[in-house]
Design a protein around this motif. Structure first.
Motif, PDB file in Angstrom:
ATOM      1  N   ILE A 180      33.670 -39.797  12.409  1.00  0.00           N
ATOM      2  CA  ILE A 180      32.457 -40.556  12.111  1.00  0.00           C
ATOM      3  C   ILE A 180      31.434 -39.583  11.544  1.00  0.00           C
ATOM      4  N   ILE A 181      30.879 -39.920  10.411  1.00  0.00           N
ATOM      5  CA  ILE A 181      29.895 -39.030   9.792  1.00  0.00           C
ATOM      6  C   ILE A 181      28.597 -39.773   9.547  1.00  0.00           C
ATOM      7  N   GLN A 182      27.498 -39.020   9.564  1.00  0.00           N
ATOM      8  CA  GLN A 182      26.257 -39.599   9.075  1.00  0.00           C
ATOM      9  C   GLN A 182      26.375 -39.718   7.569  1.00  0.00           C
ATOM     10  N   ALA A 183      25.947 -40.847   7.044  1.00  0.00           N
ATOM     11  CA  ALA A 183      26.001 -41.087   5.603  1.00  0.00           C
ATOM     12  C   ALA A 183      24.663 -41.639   5.144  1.00  0.00           C
ATOM     13  N   TRP A 184      24.301 -41.317   3.917  1.00  0.00           N
ATOM     14  CA  TRP A 184      23.105 -41.884   3.308  1.00  0.00           C
ATOM     15  C   TRP A 184      23.536 -42.922   2.283  1.00  0.00           C
ATOM     16  N   GLY A 185      22.869 -44.066   2.293  1.00  0.00           N
ATOM     17  CA  GLY A 185      23.257 -45.166   1.416  1.00  0.00           C
ATOM     18  C   GLY A 185      22.746 -44.998   0.006  1.00  0.00           C
ATOM     19  N   GLN A 186      23.058 -43.848  -0.593  1.00  0.00           N
ATOM     20  CA  GLN A 186      22.613 -43.549  -1.947  1.00  0.00           C
ATOM     21  C   GLN A 186      23.760 -42.897  -2.715  1.00  0.00           C
ATOM     22  N   PRO A 187      23.830 -43.138  -4.013  1.00  0.00           N
ATOM     23  CA  PRO A 187      24.954 -42.619  -4.800  1.00  0.00           C
ATOM     24  C   PRO A 187      25.133 -41.116  -4.716  1.00  0.00           C
ATOM     25  N   SER A 188      24.027 -40.350  -4.625  1.00  0.00           N
ATOM     26  CA  SER A 188      24.173 -38.894  -4.616  1.00  0.00           C
ATOM     27  C   SER A 188      24.994 -38.418  -3.430  1.00  0.00           C
ATOM     28  N   PHE A 189      24.953 -39.174  -2.328  1.00  0.00           N
ATOM     29  CA  PHE A 189      25.753 -38.780  -1.166  1.00  0.00           C
ATOM     30  C   PHE A 189      27.092 -39.508  -1.127  1.00  0.00           C
ATOM     31  N   LEU A 190      27.067 -40.829  -1.323  1.00  0.00           N
ATOM     32  CA  LEU A 190      28.286 -41.625  -1.118  1.00  0.00           C
ATOM     33  C   LEU A 190      29.294 -41.525  -2.261  1.00  0.00           C
ATOM     34  N   SER A 191      28.800 -41.476  -3.492  1.00  0.00           N
ATOM     35  CA  SER A 191      29.727 -41.558  -4.636  1.00  0.00           C
ATOM     36  C   SER A 191      30.826 -40.501  -4.609  1.00  0.00           C
ATOM     37  N   PRO A 192      30.519 -39.225  -4.347  1.00  0.00           N
ATOM     38  CA  PRO A 192      31.612 -38.241  -4.312  1.00  0.00           C
ATOM     39  C   PRO A 192      32.655 -38.563  -3.245  1.00  0.00           C
ATOM     40  N   LEU A 193      32.212 -39.085  -2.107  1.00  0.00           N
ATOM     41  CA  LEU A 193      33.162 -39.429  -1.045  1.00  0.00           C
ATOM     42  C   LEU A 193      34.008 -40.633  -1.428  1.00  0.00           C
ATOM     43  N   LEU A 194      33.371 -41.617  -2.059  1.00  0.00           N
ATOM     44  CA  LEU A 194      34.112 -42.809  -2.473  1.00  0.00           C
ATOM     45  C   LEU A 194      35.036 -42.493  -3.650  1.00  0.00           C
ATOM     46  N   ASP A 195      34.572 -41.679  -4.571  1.00  0.00           N
ATOM     47  CA  ASP A 195      35.398 -41.322  -5.731  1.00  0.00           C
ATOM     48  C   ASP A 195      36.674 -40.601  -5.309  1.00  0.00           C
ATOM     49  N   ASN A 196      36.594 -39.887  -4.182  1.00  0.00           N
ATOM     50  CA  ASN A 196      37.766 -39.160  -3.680  1.00  0.00           C
ATOM     51  C   ASN A 196      38.491 -39.916  -2.569  1.00  0.00           C
ATOM     52  N   ASP A 197      38.120 -41.198  -2.417  1.00  0.00           N
ATOM     53  CA  ASP A 197      38.811 -42.089  -1.475  1.00  0.00           C
ATOM     54  C   ASP A 197      38.818 -41.524  -0.047  1.00  0.00           C
ATOM     55  N   LEU A 198      37.656 -41.062   0.406  1.00  0.00           N
ATOM     56  CA  LEU A 198      37.571 -40.419   1.717  1.00  0.00           C
ATOM     57  C   LEU A 198      36.989 -41.308   2.816  1.00  0.00           C
ATOM     58  N   LEU A 199      36.465 -42.490   2.453  1.00  0.00           N
ATOM     59  CA  LEU A 199      35.828 -43.336   3.458  1.00  0.00           C
ATOM     60  C   LEU A 199      36.620 -44.607   3.717  1.00  0.00           C
ATOM     61  N   LEU A 200      36.606 -45.011   4.957  1.00  0.00           N
ATOM     62  CA  LEU A 200      37.315 -46.223   5.388  1.00  0.00           C
ATOM     63  C   LEU A 200      36.502 -47.460   5.043  1.00  0.00           C
ATOM     64  N   GLU A 201      37.140 -48.456   4.459  1.00  0.00           N
ATOM     65  CA  GLU A 201      36.453 -49.725   4.239  1.00  0.00           C
ATOM     66  C   GLU A 201      36.255 -50.424   5.576  1.00  0.00           C
TER      67      GLU A 201
END
Length: 457
Positions: free
Chosen positions: A119-140
């Motif tokens: 479980i990680i702290q995440a910020w709901g902004q592209p600068s933080f989330l996009s790299p993680l989503l682009d690399n398929d690192l987060l669970l839907e």
């Protein structure tokens, strides 16, 4: 850009209730720092989590940017974690906590090695989330799992992509100016209503050898938010900054250059505390809390300043907050506001069911929403009017006054829409402008160059 619509949808339900609570509250009543209940267990929370927590022994790694575990929102977070482990003895949650910027640096290390904590702290902004989503690192996440948790409409938007949910928002964030009422009173200073009055306050404080505003110039992420305010106060429109980032206009636009000059004028007047360029978040906060600066430019999540026992009772009883001052174009009700920090689950977690079960427990309204508010530690991204006690601190009341009178709002496009390289270039440009190493015109060109490079990717 967070246009404020999600925030404002909940205001109608809050305004009357908050007003009633304000009439019955005392002066920094102790109850505000002592929630009426421990984290909800057995019944409501267990039902909310579906009673499906795995029975095998599991260890969850929990990575957070709430570094202070003994005060404020970090304490509330830890209390809920402790309560969950007590109720689920088969689950051990190991917490790693760092300040914001060190956290963001280390999360890159975890991501690059494909070893994100569960479980990680995440910020709901592209600068933080996009790299993680682009690399398929987060669970839907399954939206239906959290339908009863009273999240404010729009608060999940920043954690979603292609109508899929990848995180949950923790708080409604908005920037204010905290101030020490005693320093103001002792020096015959009133709360500034306009930016011109704020400049006068700065000069009066400097004349008396008092640091005006504590700022974390080394972290630098607050600087683009000040610029966001400055630009809106010049033209009355938060959207112009978004247009510049989107390359619809240039940062050399006359209004945006004027805003840069206005911001620099404060730095030239030594509005920011001595040594501000080498001060990180913790240093700036401590400077203010120790009574060595009259003001502190920071988010509403710092409502725990009124209850933080690391600071004197005199300070806690005299800390207040006011909205960023107005101009002839921008009002005090035009506020930089967004849904920021929250949580996400690693797609590679060995125990995804346990991680999701914990988040269900965490966001049961009687847990995070109630306990955060009643601890005086922040504003939840969930409806919380049912948890008002009438014993809110004066600081909480002043923050809610800013929140509930908001008429327009902006996110933080200069640092959150782009990628990490864009954000770093933007913050470096602000540091250079405010340390007299760059003119307002060159500052505008630097922002154009960073935006062009990002847009071209």
């Amino acid at each position: 850009m967070m246009n404020g619509k999600g925030i404002k949808l909940v205001l109608a339900s809050l305004m009357v209730s908050v007003g009633l609570a304000g009439c019955g509250g005392g002066n920094n009543a102790p109850a505000a720092n002592t929630p009426t209940d421990a984290p909800k267990s057995t019944d409501t929370a267990a039902t909310n989590s579906g009673g499906n927590a795995p029975e095998e022994k599991v260890t969850l790694k929990f990575f957070t940017a709430l570094a202070d575990r003994a005060n404020g929102s970090g304490k509330v977070e830890q209390d809920i974690i402790d309560a969950y482990m007590k109720e689920h003895p088969n689950v051990k949650i190991e917490v790693e906590a760092l300040q914001d910027e060190p956290y963001k640096s280390k999360i890159k290390v975890y991501a690059s090695s494909n070893q994100l904590p569960d479980i990680i702290q995440a910020w709901g902004q592209p600068s933080f989330l996009s790299p993680l989503l682009d690399n398929d690192l987060l669970l839907e996440l399954n939206k239906s799992d959290f339908e009863g948790d009273q999240f404010v409409a729009g608060s999940m938007d920043g954690f979603s992509k292609d109508d899929k949910l990848y995180g949950l928002p923790r708080g409604a964030d908005y920037m204010v100016m905290y101030y020490n009422k005693k320093i103001f009173a002792d020096n015959g200073i009133e709360v500034p209503k306009t930016t011109a009055e704020l400049m006068d306050v700065v000069k009066k404080l400097r004349d008396k050898k008092i640091n005006p505003i504590a700022m974390n110039g080394m972290d630098a992420w607050t600087l683009p938010i000040w610029y966001e305010f400055a630009a809106q106060r010049v033209n009355g429109d938060f959207n112009k900054m978004d247009e510049a980032v989107a390359r619809k206009i240039s940062f050399t636009d006359a209004d945006l250059v004027t805003a840069a000059k206005d911001m620099k004028a404060f730095a030239d007047a030594k509005a920011f505390a001595d040594g501000w360029l080498t001060a990180d978040y913790g240093a700036a906060r401590n400077l203010f809390g120790q009574g060595q600066a009259a003001m502190f430019f920071m988010g509403a999540w710092e409502s725990g300043l009124a209850t933080d026992e690391n600071f004197s009772e005199d300070f806690r009883n005299n800390v207040g907050a006011f909205a960023f001052p107005a101009s002839d174009k921008g009002k005090t009700t035009d506020v930089a506001a967004w849904y920021g920090g929250g949580y996400a689950v690693s797609k590679n977690s060995k125990h995804p069911e346990a991680a999701v079960d914990f988040l269900k427990y965490f966001f049961t309204p009687e847990n995070w929403s109630k306990l955060l508010w009643q601890a005086g530690a922040g504003t939840p991204a969930q409806q919380f009017d049912q948890f008002l006690t009438g014993s809110e601190t004066n600081l909480q009341k002043e923050l809610i006054d800013v929140f509930s009178t908001m008429t327009s709002s902006s996110g933080t496009p200069l640092q959150d829409i782009g990628d990490d390289e864009f954000k770093q270039k933007v913050m470096e440009a602000h540091q250079s402008l405010l340390s007299d190493k760059m003119s307002a015109e060159d500052f505008a060109k630097a922002l154009d160059a960073a935006s062009d490079k990002f847009a071209g990717k």
